[in-house]
Enzyme design. Structure first.
Site, PDB file in Angstrom:
ATOM      1  N   ARG A 178       0.765  -1.164   0.138  1.00 14.48           N
ATOM      2  CA  ARG A 178       0.119  -0.003   0.038  1.00 14.48           C
ATOM      3  C   ARG A 178       0.966   1.275   0.110  1.00 14.48           C
ATOM      4  O   ARG A 178       1.946   1.075   0.306  1.00 14.48           O
ATOM      5  CB  ARG A 178      -0.785   0.088   1.144  1.00 14.48           C
ATOM      6  CG  ARG A 178      -1.813  -1.100   1.565  1.00 14.48           C
ATOM      7  CD  ARG A 178      -2.586  -0.885   2.620  1.00 14.48           C
ATOM      8  NE  ARG A 178      -3.645  -2.021   2.772  1.00 14.48           N
ATOM      9  CZ  ARG A 178      -3.645  -3.128   3.413  1.00 14.48           C
ATOM     10  NH1 ARG A 178      -2.242  -3.506   3.889  1.00 14.48           N
ATOM     11  NH2 ARG A 178      -4.510  -4.143   3.524  1.00 14.48           N
ATOM     12  N   LYS A 202      -2.176  -2.261   8.198  1.00 16.42           N
ATOM     13  CA  LYS A 202      -3.368  -1.668   8.974  1.00 16.42           C
ATOM     14  C   LYS A 202      -3.398  -2.359  10.234  1.00 16.42           C
ATOM     15  O   LYS A 202      -3.275  -3.671  10.460  1.00 16.42           O
ATOM     16  CB  LYS A 202      -4.747  -2.165   8.156  1.00 16.42           C
ATOM     17  CG  LYS A 202      -4.562  -1.113   6.953  1.00 16.42           C
ATOM     18  CD  LYS A 202      -6.080  -1.210   6.465  1.00 16.42           C
ATOM     19  CE  LYS A 202      -6.214  -0.217   5.177  1.00 16.42           C
ATOM     20  NZ  LYS A 202      -7.573  -0.568   4.280  1.00 16.42           N
ATOM     21  N   HIS A 271      -1.878   2.708  -5.919  1.00 15.87           N
ATOM     22  CA  HIS A 271      -2.508   1.653  -5.386  1.00 15.87           C
ATOM     23  C   HIS A 271      -2.871   0.735  -6.874  1.00 15.87           C
ATOM     24  O   HIS A 271      -3.018  -0.479  -6.497  1.00 15.87           O
ATOM     25  CB  HIS A 271      -3.871   2.023  -4.949  1.00 15.87           C
ATOM     26  CG  HIS A 271      -4.284   0.940  -3.939  1.00 15.87           C
ATOM     27  ND1 HIS A 271      -3.704   0.571  -2.650  1.00 15.87           N
ATOM     28  CD2 HIS A 271      -5.339   0.137  -3.979  1.00 15.87           C
ATOM     29  CE1 HIS A 271      -4.423  -0.215  -2.087  1.00 15.87           C
ATOM     30  NE2 HIS A 271      -5.578  -0.779  -2.852  1.00 15.87           N
ATOM     31  N   ARG A 274      -0.538  -2.027  -6.658  1.00 14.91           N
ATOM     32  CA  ARG A 274      -0.938  -3.078  -5.801  1.00 14.91           C
ATOM     33  C   ARG A 274      -1.635  -3.949  -6.449  1.00 14.91           C
ATOM     34  O   ARG A 274      -1.639  -5.267  -6.109  1.00 14.91           O
ATOM     35  CB  ARG A 274      -1.370  -2.548  -4.532  1.00 14.91           C
ATOM     36  CG  ARG A 274      -1.753  -3.438  -3.321  1.00 14.91           C
ATOM     37  CD  ARG A 274      -2.038  -2.910  -2.199  1.00 14.91           C
ATOM     38  NE  ARG A 274      -3.130  -3.577  -1.125  1.00 14.91           N
ATOM     39  CZ  ARG A 274      -2.473  -4.260  -0.297  1.00 14.91           C
ATOM     40  NH1 ARG A 274      -1.339  -4.566  -0.117  1.00 14.91           N
ATOM     41  NH2 ARG A 274      -3.489  -5.007   0.333  1.00 14.91           N
ATOM     42  N   HIS A 297      -4.327  -9.262   3.474  1.00 13.87           N
ATOM     43  CA  HIS A 297      -5.535  -9.183   3.641  1.00 13.87           C
ATOM     44  C   HIS A 297      -6.131 -10.173   5.020  1.00 13.87           C
ATOM     45  O   HIS A 297      -5.668 -11.293   4.867  1.00 13.87           O
ATOM     46  CB  HIS A 297      -6.331  -9.790   2.575  1.00 13.87           C
ATOM     47  CG  HIS A 297      -6.345  -8.801   1.442  1.00 13.87           C
ATOM     48  ND1 HIS A 297      -6.683  -9.048   0.004  1.00 13.87           N
ATOM     49  CD2 HIS A 297      -5.999  -7.371   1.478  1.00 13.87           C
ATOM     50  CE1 HIS A 297      -6.500  -7.930  -0.699  1.00 13.87           C
ATOM     51  NE2 HIS A 297      -6.220  -7.036   0.139  1.00 13.87           N
ATOM     52  N   TYR A 306      -9.808 -10.600  -6.918  1.00 14.09           N
ATOM     53  CA  TYR A 306      -8.600 -10.693  -8.291  1.00 14.09           C
ATOM     54  C   TYR A 306      -8.874 -11.737  -8.978  1.00 14.09           C
ATOM     55  O   TYR A 306      -8.438 -11.948  -9.980  1.00 14.09           O
ATOM     56  CB  TYR A 306      -7.387 -10.488  -7.581  1.00 14.09           C
ATOM     57  CG  TYR A 306      -6.842  -8.957  -6.768  1.00 14.09           C
ATOM     58  CD1 TYR A 306      -6.968  -7.980  -7.488  1.00 14.09           C
ATOM     59  CD2 TYR A 306      -7.023  -9.073  -5.600  1.00 14.09           C
ATOM     60  CE1 TYR A 306      -6.600  -7.015  -7.040  1.00 14.09           C
ATOM     61  CE2 TYR A 306      -6.793  -7.826  -4.730  1.00 14.09           C
ATOM     62  CZ  TYR A 306      -6.437  -6.971  -5.537  1.00 14.09           C
ATOM     63  OH  TYR A 306      -6.316  -5.571  -4.847  1.00 14.09           O
TER      64      TYR A 306
END
Length: 334
Positions: A178, A202, A271, A274, A297, A306
């Protein structure tokens, strides 16, 4: 931070479309303390501000409704549904934005329950119909190669920036970072001998991601320049002019410059690299779990988007090249 400073920060961070209030909603101090905690957990400022706006609206709605008895934060699905109907019908927000507001409320109430300030979470079991999620935009491998393999500029000052920029974007595409993760990297987070980068994602979750050989080569070329530019900072990517950590905005602008210099007319943004990392890697390997781990994730359903991107690309190839698909198209045009 004092209560006055908290209120001032809240008011300045809120969007302009919110009704002005000199007095924050009841229990706002609880919400603001939780938002401060998220900031310390490496949540982006954009995410924290979005949560702040949602909670201000939601707690103000509770204030204005005056329907709740007893525990002021004991909301139920009916209260949540009323709030969301106002947002969707009166305010005209899109379903995807409503889902983001539900997510903020869900996390806030999970925090309240964990700290004994609420007994139930109004979002539990709540479902909101929404439009199909838009697939991430992807560019093909050849365009990425055209971007990253462009020759070094002849001008010495531009060449130095090219060395840094190529290292940044090779690393983003190589390891699926990210933008906030990229600019947050310090020099000790990379190990070029082992070919790995330690990423703080995150929620302050760390992950170890491989670095490709082209990114290793680009970083090896860049690091001596970085050592000359930096001024008492551990940041991996620094400004040549100021010697300080690059901002996210600076990285966005440098990618557009790199794309322009390569003659690419696509709208490239960090992004997107990514997205391309995930799609290209999944297309080659088929290993969804590995891609999930490298992207960081927590839920594999986020990574599964994806697979849809890859299938869409396959169907486009099929439609253009399979003789029976071509024949069918010709017949339908008659």
């Amino acid at each position: 931070m004092s209560n006055a400073m908290r209120l001032s920060h809240a008011l300045t961070a809120l969007p302009q479309d919110l009704p002005a209030k000199d007095i924050p909603p009841k229990h706002w101090a609880v919400a603001e303390a939780w938002l401060d905690k998220l900031s310390l957990q490496n949540y982006s400022a954009h995410t924290v501000d979005a949560y702040r706006a949602t909670l201000w609206r939601f707690l103000s709605f509770i204030d204005d409704s005056r329907r709740l008895k007893g525990d002021y934060l004991a909301c139920d699905k009916k209260d949540l549904a009323t709030f969301l109907s106002i947002r969707l019908e009166r305010d005209g927000i899109k379903p995807i934005s409503a889902k983001q507001e539900i997510s903020a409320i869900r996390k806030f109430y999970a925090h309240l329950i964990e700290n004994g300030k609420a007994a139930t979470n109004p979002t539990t079991g709540y479902r909101l119909k929404s439009d199909p999620r838009a697939l991430p935009k992807i560019v093909d491998v050849d365009l990425m190669a055209h971007l990253l393999d462009q020759p070094m500029p002849d001008d010495a000052s531009q060449a130095r920036l090219w060395v840094r920029d190529r290292a940044m974007f090779e690393l983003m595409y190589s390891s699926g970072l990210r933008l906030s993760e990229l600019v947050g990297l310090d020099t000790h987070d990379i190990n070029l001998k082992q070919g790995i980068v330690r990423v703080l994602g995150k929620g302050n979750k760390q992950r170890i991601v491989p670095i490709g050989q082209k990114a290793i080569d680009a970083l090896t070329l860049y690091l001596p320049h970085r050592d000359l530019w930096q001024e008492s900072t551990n940041a991996l990517f620094v400004s040549e002019r100021h010697g300080t950590r690059l901002s996210t905005r600076a990285v966005q602008l440098r990618l557009k410059t790199l794309a322009k210099n390569a003659g690419i007319d696509h709208n490239l943004y960090p992004h997107l690299l990514r997205h391309c990392f995930a799609s290209h890697l999944l297309s080659s390997s088929g290993d969804l779990r590995a891609v999930q781990e490298m992207l960081g994730h927590s839920d594999i359903s986020t990574t599964q988007i994806y697979t849809q991107v890859d299938f869409k690309a396959l169907t486009q190839v099929y439609d253009k090249t399979h003789p029976r698909a071509i024949a069918h198209k010709l017949n339908t045009k008659k």
